[in-house]
Design a protein around this motif. Structure first.
Motif, short mmCIF file in Angstrom:
data_model
loop_
_atom_site.label_atom_id
_atom_site.label_comp_id
_atom_site.label_asym_id
_atom_site.label_seq_id
_atom_site.Cartn_x
_atom_site.Cartn_y
_atom_site.Cartn_z
N THR A 432 66.00 -21.38 -16.54
CA THR A 432 65.12 -21.60 -15.39
C THR A 432 63.77 -20.92 -15.59
OG1 THR A 432 67.02 -21.75 -13.91
CG2 THR A 432 64.90 -21.28 -12.90
N ILE A 433 63.78 -19.73 -16.20
CA ILE A 433 62.52 -19.03 -16.48
C ILE A 433 61.64 -19.91 -17.37
CG2 ILE A 433 61.48 -17.03 -17.61
CD1 ILE A 433 63.92 -15.41 -16.77
N GLY A 434 62.27 -20.52 -18.38
CA GLY A 434 61.51 -21.41 -19.25
C GLY A 434 60.95 -22.61 -18.50
N ILE A 435 61.76 -23.18 -17.58
CA ILE A 435 61.30 -24.32 -16.80
C ILE A 435 60.14 -23.91 -15.89
CG2 ILE A 435 61.96 -25.96 -14.99
CD1 ILE A 435 64.78 -25.95 -16.16
N ALA A 436 60.25 -22.70 -15.29
CA ALA A 436 59.19 -22.22 -14.40
C ALA A 436 57.88 -22.02 -15.16
CB ALA A 436 59.62 -20.92 -13.74
N VAL A 437 58.00 -21.42 -16.34
CA VAL A 437 56.81 -21.23 -17.16
C VAL A 437 56.21 -22.57 -17.56
CG1 VAL A 437 55.97 -20.36 -19.38
CG2 VAL A 437 57.52 -18.97 -18.00
N ASP A 438 57.09 -23.51 -17.91
CA ASP A 438 56.64 -24.84 -18.31
C ASP A 438 55.85 -25.52 -17.19
OD1 ASP A 438 56.67 -27.08 -20.21
OD2 ASP A 438 57.90 -28.06 -18.69
N SER A 439 56.29 -25.32 -15.95
CA SER A 439 55.57 -25.91 -14.81
C SER A 439 54.16 -25.35 -14.73
CB SER A 439 56.33 -25.63 -13.51
OG SER A 439 57.61 -26.22 -13.54
N ASN A 440 54.03 -24.04 -14.92
CA ASN A 440 52.69 -23.43 -14.88
C ASN A 440 51.83 -23.88 -16.06
OD1 ASN A 440 52.48 -21.23 -12.60
ND2 ASN A 440 54.56 -21.09 -13.42
N VAL A 441 52.48 -24.07 -17.23
CA VAL A 441 51.74 -24.55 -18.40
C VAL A 441 51.17 -25.94 -18.14
CG1 VAL A 441 52.00 -25.31 -20.79
CG2 VAL A 441 52.97 -23.12 -20.07
N THR A 466 46.97 -31.01 -8.22
CA THR A 466 47.31 -32.32 -7.62
C THR A 466 47.92 -33.26 -8.65
OG1 THR A 466 45.48 -32.07 -6.06
CG2 THR A 466 46.40 -34.28 -6.36
N ARG A 467 47.30 -33.38 -9.82
CA ARG A 467 47.73 -34.37 -10.81
C ARG A 467 48.94 -33.92 -11.61
NH1 ARG A 467 41.91 -36.80 -12.99
NH2 ARG A 467 41.18 -37.48 -10.93
N ALA A 468 49.21 -32.61 -11.66
CA ALA A 468 50.41 -32.15 -12.37
C ALA A 468 51.67 -32.25 -11.50
CB ALA A 468 50.22 -30.70 -12.83
N LEU A 469 51.44 -32.49 -10.19
CA LEU A 469 52.57 -32.49 -9.26
C LEU A 469 53.62 -33.54 -9.63
CD1 LEU A 469 53.97 -31.63 -6.64
CD2 LEU A 469 52.51 -33.23 -5.40
N SER A 470 53.20 -34.78 -9.87
CA SER A 470 54.16 -35.85 -10.12
C SER A 470 54.94 -35.61 -11.41
CB SER A 470 53.45 -37.19 -10.19
OG SER A 470 52.47 -37.18 -11.24
N THR A 471 54.25 -35.11 -12.44
CA THR A 471 54.93 -34.84 -13.72
C THR A 471 55.98 -33.75 -13.57
OG1 THR A 471 52.91 -35.42 -14.91
CG2 THR A 471 54.59 -34.19 -16.13
N ILE A 472 55.61 -32.68 -12.88
CA ILE A 472 56.55 -31.56 -12.70
C ILE A 472 57.73 -31.99 -11.83
CG2 ILE A 472 56.80 -29.25 -11.71
CD1 ILE A 472 53.91 -28.72 -12.54
N LEU A 473 57.46 -32.74 -10.77
CA LEU A 473 58.54 -33.21 -9.91
C LEU A 473 59.51 -34.11 -10.67
CD1 LEU A 473 56.88 -33.95 -6.43
CD2 LEU A 473 58.46 -32.11 -7.02
N ASP A 474 58.96 -35.02 -11.48
CA ASP A 474 59.82 -35.92 -12.26
C ASP A 474 60.75 -35.14 -13.18
OD1 ASP A 474 58.74 -38.12 -11.07
OD2 ASP A 474 57.36 -38.61 -12.72
N SER A 475 60.19 -34.20 -13.92
CA SER A 475 61.01 -33.44 -14.87
C SER A 475 62.05 -32.58 -14.16
CB SER A 475 60.13 -32.57 -15.76
OG SER A 475 59.42 -31.62 -14.98
N ASN A 476 61.66 -31.96 -13.04
CA ASN A 476 62.59 -31.08 -12.32
C ASN A 476 63.67 -31.88 -11.60
OD1 ASN A 476 61.83 -27.99 -12.24
ND2 ASN A 476 59.91 -29.12 -12.32
N ILE A 477 63.31 -33.04 -11.06
CA ILE A 477 64.31 -33.86 -10.36
C ILE A 477 65.37 -34.35 -11.34
CG2 ILE A 477 64.67 -36.08 -9.20
CD1 ILE A 477 62.02 -35.58 -7.72
N THR A 478 64.95 -34.80 -12.52
CA THR A 478 65.92 -35.27 -13.52
C THR A 478 66.83 -34.12 -13.97
OG1 THR A 478 64.25 -34.96 -15.24
CG2 THR A 478 64.52 -37.18 -14.35
N THR A 479 66.26 -32.94 -14.13
CA THR A 479 67.08 -31.77 -14.51
C THR A 479 68.04 -31.40 -13.38
OG1 THR A 479 65.21 -30.95 -15.80
CG2 THR A 479 67.01 -29.42 -15.40
#
Length: 535
Positions: A432-441, A466-479
């Motif tokens: 999860t720490i890696g995923i959280a960092v990835d979101s900020n990256v 704004t524009r990173a929101l959809s990408t982060i949501l997609d990756s986190n929802i699938t996980t």
């Protein structure tokens, strides 16, 4: 996107603070926790692989299940024939069959049709195949044979496992242990893991007993010695007393006067006259009425209390007991009285459970796991912190603060639900720490692109979130979907991993799009940068 109203900012901070506060009890000792209010005692429980404990694998006694099933069928046949006033002889059990011979030829056809009503279609998916619980056939010479089908036995084993899991869980939870793992394994086995308990014998003594309690009269027409010589009346049986009773034998009437199923409560206590440990019990209305009737009609006779075919006490009825309550004494220790009360409150197991594997996981091994897991987590966290600082500078610092709060929130949520933390769970937190960092990256790289595209500092930051929101949501929802699948189809440690990963994804999305954004918006309002440089 960067604007936060006062109430929205306050709600974000309060949410993070409250959730993080739930993680605080994990830093207290057990003694300190017990002094806190009940709502503040929730904390993360270490699993068997981290703190040691008892591991027991139980198997349902299939012979006992078959025996109970065929005996119940015999009783149903007897009751059906008596209700229909049909004369019969030779009612007997042969393997999984019950055979009975009807005396009168004229009664045979109607009786055969009546007994066929005992055969019921099996529920669930099997009902579509037309399978039934009992095969009823004419065996010739006015003999009717009723045979329990194998699908009926299989269905009964499934029911026994489900019921046994609930009862075992109630018994173990009554010991005061936290978060035992009790689950089905295979078709006829139950896995029991009790963290922090290094005495599997006591666990086995508690969960291995069927705890079938009955109250029956002692047959005083024959002595135990006469019964051992073959003079046992057909409506009585010879039972041994427990070791607390000196191993004395008793001749007990087979008729059950009051069943333990009528009990509504059982508590350990002390006799007011002798101060010896006892178990006080209380019947429901029906049991209280039957108990009062039996004691009224049998004053002066010994009344046996039988647990799992052992006489634990056989006191003489001195006077009628009309209040629906009484006590069981039998030279108990305090621990034995407590365990017996647990057994009676939890109810009787539907069949015997046989231990086929038992082992103790040492606390030393668990401590090694904690130390190694902690070291790995610290080492990984330090690398992540340094990398974010070197790559993104002040924005990396903000990301590190958000990730630290994210980890605290994960432990807060796990504490709130009293989750059990195992080694796979720790792996889930590290992931999860890696995923959280990835979101900020993703957010920061998007901001970099906007800056390179010529946007102003504030516009670039706003567009990055704004524009990173959809990408982060997609990756986190699938996980999260993957974690949900693991939770529902997995068992034991796999589910622990799924829980920590799922909780971590939720807290990651919260911190990335509310907390991190809030901190960045404060920095923007404070510094009001005209140029933006993410190192």
């Amino acid at each position: 996107m960067l604007y936060f109203s006062r109430w929205k900012a306050l709600a974000t901070l309060l949410t993070a603070l409250v959730v993080c506060l739930f993680a605080v009890p994990n830093f207290f000792s057990e003694a300190r926790l017990k002094s806190l209010p009940a709502w503040a005692q929730r904390h993360v429980v270490l699993g068997l692989d981290l703190q040691g404990g008892s591991h027991i694998l139980l198997e349902v006694d299939l012979n006992d299940v078959r025996k109970q099933k065929v005996e119940a069928l015999r009783d149903d046949v007897r009751n059906t024939l008596r209700t229909a006033r049909v004369g019969y002889t030779g009612l007997a059990i042969r393997d999984l069959s019950v055979e009975v011979r009807i005396r009168e030829e004229a009664d045979f056809p109607a009786t055969l049709a009546k007994l066929r009503e005992l055969s019921q279609p099996l529920g669930g998916l099997l009902s579509a195949t037309g399978q039934r619980s009992v095969d009823v056939v004419d065996a010739g010479n006015r003999v009717i044979r009723l045979t329990i089908t194998q699908p009926a036995i299989t269905d009964r084993v499934r029911q026994v496992i489900d019921q046994a899991i609930q009862i075992v869980e109630r018994r173990i939870n009554a010991l005061g242990t936290v978060e035992p793992l009790i689950q089905r394994q295979g078709a006829d086995r139950i896995l029991v893991q009790v963290p922090g308990v290094d005495d599997p014998k006591r666990i086995l003594d508690l969960i291995g007993k069927t705890a079938k309690l009955t109250f029956r009269l002692v047959d005083d027409t024959v002595s135990p010695q006469q019964a051992e010589q073959g003079q046992l009346p057909p409506d009585s049986e010879l039972l041994k007393g427990t070791s607390k009773e000196g191993g004395q034998s008793y001749v007990i009437k087979k008729q059950i006067m009051v069943s333990g199923e009528e009990l509504v409560d059982a508590q350990p206590g002390f006799d007011q006259r002798t101060s010896e440990p006892i178990v006080s019990f209380k019947f429901n209305l029906n049991g209280a009425r039957r108990f009062a009737q039996v004691t009224q009609e049998n004053v002066g006779r010994p009344f046996a209390i039988v647990l799992d075919d052992e006489v634990i006490s056989a006191p003489v009825i001195r006077e009628p007991i009309l209040g629906g309550s009484g006590q069981i004494s039998g030279n108990f220790t305090v621990e034995q009285a407590n365990d017996l009360s647990i057994l009676l409150r939890a109810g009787a197991l539907p069949a015997r459970l046989t231990p086929i594997e038992q082992r103790v996981v040492g606390a030393g091994l668990g401590q090694d796991s904690i130390v190694n897991g902690t070291r790995a987590s610290y080492f990984g966290a330090i690398l992540v912190v340094l990398s974010m600082l070197l790559i993104y500078g002040k924005f990396g610092l903000i990301a590190n603060i958000a990730v630290a709060i994210n980890v605290a929130m994960i432990f807060g949520v796990l504490s709130l639900i009293n989750a059990t933390l195992t080694l796979p769970g720790i792996i889930g937190i590290v992931l999860t720490i890696g995923i959280a960092v990835d979101s900020n990256v993703l957010i920061y790289e998007r901001i970099r692109e906007e800056v390179r595209g010529g946007r102003t500092a504030i516009a670039a930051i706003d567009a990055g979130f704004t524009r990173a929101l959809s990408t982060i949501l997609d990756s986190n929802i699938t996980t999260f979907i993957a974690a949900a699948v693991l939770f529902f189809i997995g068992t034991g440690p796999v589910r622990g991993f799924a829980v920590t990963l799922g909780v971590g994804i939720v807290t990651t999305v919260f911190t990335a799009f509310t907390l991190t954004r809030l901190i960045v918006s404060w920095w923007v309002r404070w510094k009001r940068p005209t140029k933006l440089q993410i190192s």
